[in-house]
Design a protein around this motif. Structure first.
Motif, PDB file in Angstrom:
ATOM      1  N   TYR A 128       0.851  -1.170   0.000  1.00  0.00           N
ATOM      2  CA  TYR A 128       0.000   0.000   0.000  1.00  0.00           C
ATOM      3  C   TYR A 128       0.894   1.230   0.000  1.00  0.00           C
ATOM      4  N   VAL A 129       0.308   2.375  -0.354  1.00  0.00           N
ATOM      5  CA  VAL A 129       1.082   3.610  -0.431  1.00  0.00           C
ATOM      6  C   VAL A 129       0.749   4.492   0.767  1.00  0.00           C
ATOM      7  N   ILE A 130       1.800   4.996   1.389  1.00  0.00           N
ATOM      8  CA  ILE A 130       1.633   5.940   2.490  1.00  0.00           C
ATOM      9  C   ILE A 130       2.098   7.303   2.000  1.00  0.00           C
ATOM     10  N   GLN A 131       1.263   8.315   2.237  1.00  0.00           N
ATOM     11  CA  GLN A 131       1.660   9.689   1.940  1.00  0.00           C
ATOM     12  C   GLN A 131       2.291  10.252   3.196  1.00  0.00           C
ATOM     13  N   CYS A 132       3.468  10.845   3.019  1.00  0.00           N
ATOM     14  CA  CYS A 132       4.222  11.376   4.152  1.00  0.00           C
ATOM     15  C   CYS A 132       4.093  12.890   4.211  1.00  0.00           C
ATOM     16  N   LYS A 133       4.364  13.426   5.375  1.00  0.00           N
ATOM     17  CA  LYS A 133       4.423  14.878   5.524  1.00  0.00           C
ATOM     18  C   LYS A 133       5.632  15.378   4.744  1.00  0.00           C
ATOM     19  N   GLY A 134       5.596  16.625   4.317  1.00  0.00           N
ATOM     20  CA  GLY A 134       6.673  17.201   3.512  1.00  0.00           C
ATOM     21  C   GLY A 134       8.048  17.012   4.128  1.00  0.00           C
ATOM     22  N   GLU A 142       9.486  14.395   5.220  1.00  0.00           N
ATOM     23  CA  GLU A 142       9.582  13.467   6.334  1.00  0.00           C
ATOM     24  C   GLU A 142       9.457  12.001   5.928  1.00  0.00           C
ATOM     25  N   SER A 143       9.695  11.681   4.666  1.00  0.00           N
ATOM     26  CA  SER A 143       9.554  10.276   4.249  1.00  0.00           C
ATOM     27  C   SER A 143      10.610   9.383   4.895  1.00  0.00           C
ATOM     28  N   PHE A 144      11.824   9.908   5.103  1.00  0.00           N
ATOM     29  CA  PHE A 144      12.856   9.101   5.768  1.00  0.00           C
ATOM     30  C   PHE A 144      12.466   8.831   7.221  1.00  0.00           C
ATOM     31  N   HIS A 189      11.132   2.095   0.654  1.00  0.00           N
ATOM     32  CA  HIS A 189      11.290   3.533   0.430  1.00  0.00           C
ATOM     33  C   HIS A 189      12.404   3.716  -0.602  1.00  0.00           C
ATOM     34  N   PRO A 190      12.061   3.700  -1.894  1.00  0.00           N
ATOM     35  CA  PRO A 190      13.107   3.811  -2.917  1.00  0.00           C
ATOM     36  C   PRO A 190      13.776   5.175  -2.898  1.00  0.00           C
ATOM     37  N   VAL A 191      15.113   5.148  -2.954  1.00  0.00           N
ATOM     38  CA  VAL A 191      15.878   6.385  -2.923  1.00  0.00           C
ATOM     39  C   VAL A 191      16.828   6.455  -4.107  1.00  0.00           C
ATOM     40  N   PRO A 235       9.178  11.802  -3.454  1.00  0.00           N
ATOM     41  CA  PRO A 235       9.435  12.604  -2.253  1.00  0.00           C
ATOM     42  C   PRO A 235       8.393  12.548  -1.144  1.00  0.00           C
ATOM     43  N   TYR A 236       7.136  12.350  -1.430  1.00  0.00           N
ATOM     44  CA  TYR A 236       6.124  12.361  -0.377  1.00  0.00           C
ATOM     45  C   TYR A 236       5.499  10.993  -0.117  1.00  0.00           C
ATOM     46  N   TYR A 237       6.092   9.933  -0.675  1.00  0.00           N
ATOM     47  CA  TYR A 237       5.449   8.627  -0.585  1.00  0.00           C
ATOM     48  C   TYR A 237       6.432   7.520  -0.259  1.00  0.00           C
ATOM     49  N   LEU A 238       5.903   6.467   0.358  1.00  0.00           N
ATOM     50  CA  LEU A 238       6.642   5.232   0.548  1.00  0.00           C
ATOM     51  C   LEU A 238       5.630   4.093   0.507  1.00  0.00           C
ATOM     52  N   PHE A 239       6.133   2.880   0.460  1.00  0.00           N
ATOM     53  CA  PHE A 239       5.270   1.710   0.351  1.00  0.00           C
ATOM     54  C   PHE A 239       5.365   0.889   1.633  1.00  0.00           C
TER      55      PHE A 239
END
Length: 172
Positions: free
Chosen positions: A15-21, A23-25, A40-42, A62-66
């Motif tokens: 699933y996809v999580i939207q992160c705060k600006g 703050e994905s790391f 979290h692909p970088v 930048p604003y998302y991770l799985f």
């Protein structure tokens, strides 16, 4: 959002999580510490910092991770209050699963591991900041390893390819 009646049942999905600006790391770290499987692909990108070229990690999205979750077994509640997390992406009130094939394809890309992406793009105008060609404009052609670049420079009214140290280039 904690349980769903679905034919997928107890099969884990991404699933996809939207992160705060910015703050994905942080979100990835806190979710991992809570025991969740996170992707979290970088990108490893060359950036100029205080006049020096350094390699920095930046998120591919930048604003998302799985996050990999099971609709029956996984505890979904702590996700919403995890530092750095804004929300789980949904369609209506239902989280949208990301196909495993997409995650597999992203993981197979070299950007996820050690590929260095340059600060400059082919065809971009640059200025040489040091050496015998200091203050001359050139066109960035390509990288030659991690430390050197090939630029196209007009010398005596003829375009010439020149190899220069990457740290001597600056964007116009």
């Amino acid at each position: 959002m904690d349980s769903f009646s679905d034919s997928e049942g107890a099969i884990p999905s991404w699933y996809v999580i939207q992160c705060k600006g910015g703050e994905s790391f942080r979100a990835a770290e806190h979710l991992t510490n809570q025991g969740y499987e996170v992707f979290h692909p970088v990108l490893n990108i060359k950036r100029k910092r205080q006049g020096k070229l350094v390699t920095v990690n930046e998120p591919l999205f930048p604003y998302y991770l799985f996050i990999r979750l099971d609709q029956v077994v996984s505890n979904w509640r702590p996700i919403r209050s995890t530092r750095g997390v804004l929300k789980l992406l949904t369609f209506g009130n239902r989280p949208v699963a990301t196909p495993d094939a997409l995650i597999d394809a992203l993981r197979a890309q070299p950007h996820h591991q050690d590929n260095i992406h340059t600060y400059f793009s082919a065809g971009e105008k640059v200025t040489i900041t040091d050496g015998p060609f200091k203050d001359l404009e050139a066109i960035f052609t390509r990288c030659k390893g991690e430390e050197r670049a090939i630029v196209l420079l007009n010398v005596l009214n003829r375009p010439q390819h020149l190899e220069v140290p990457m740290e001597t280039l600056s964007k116009l």
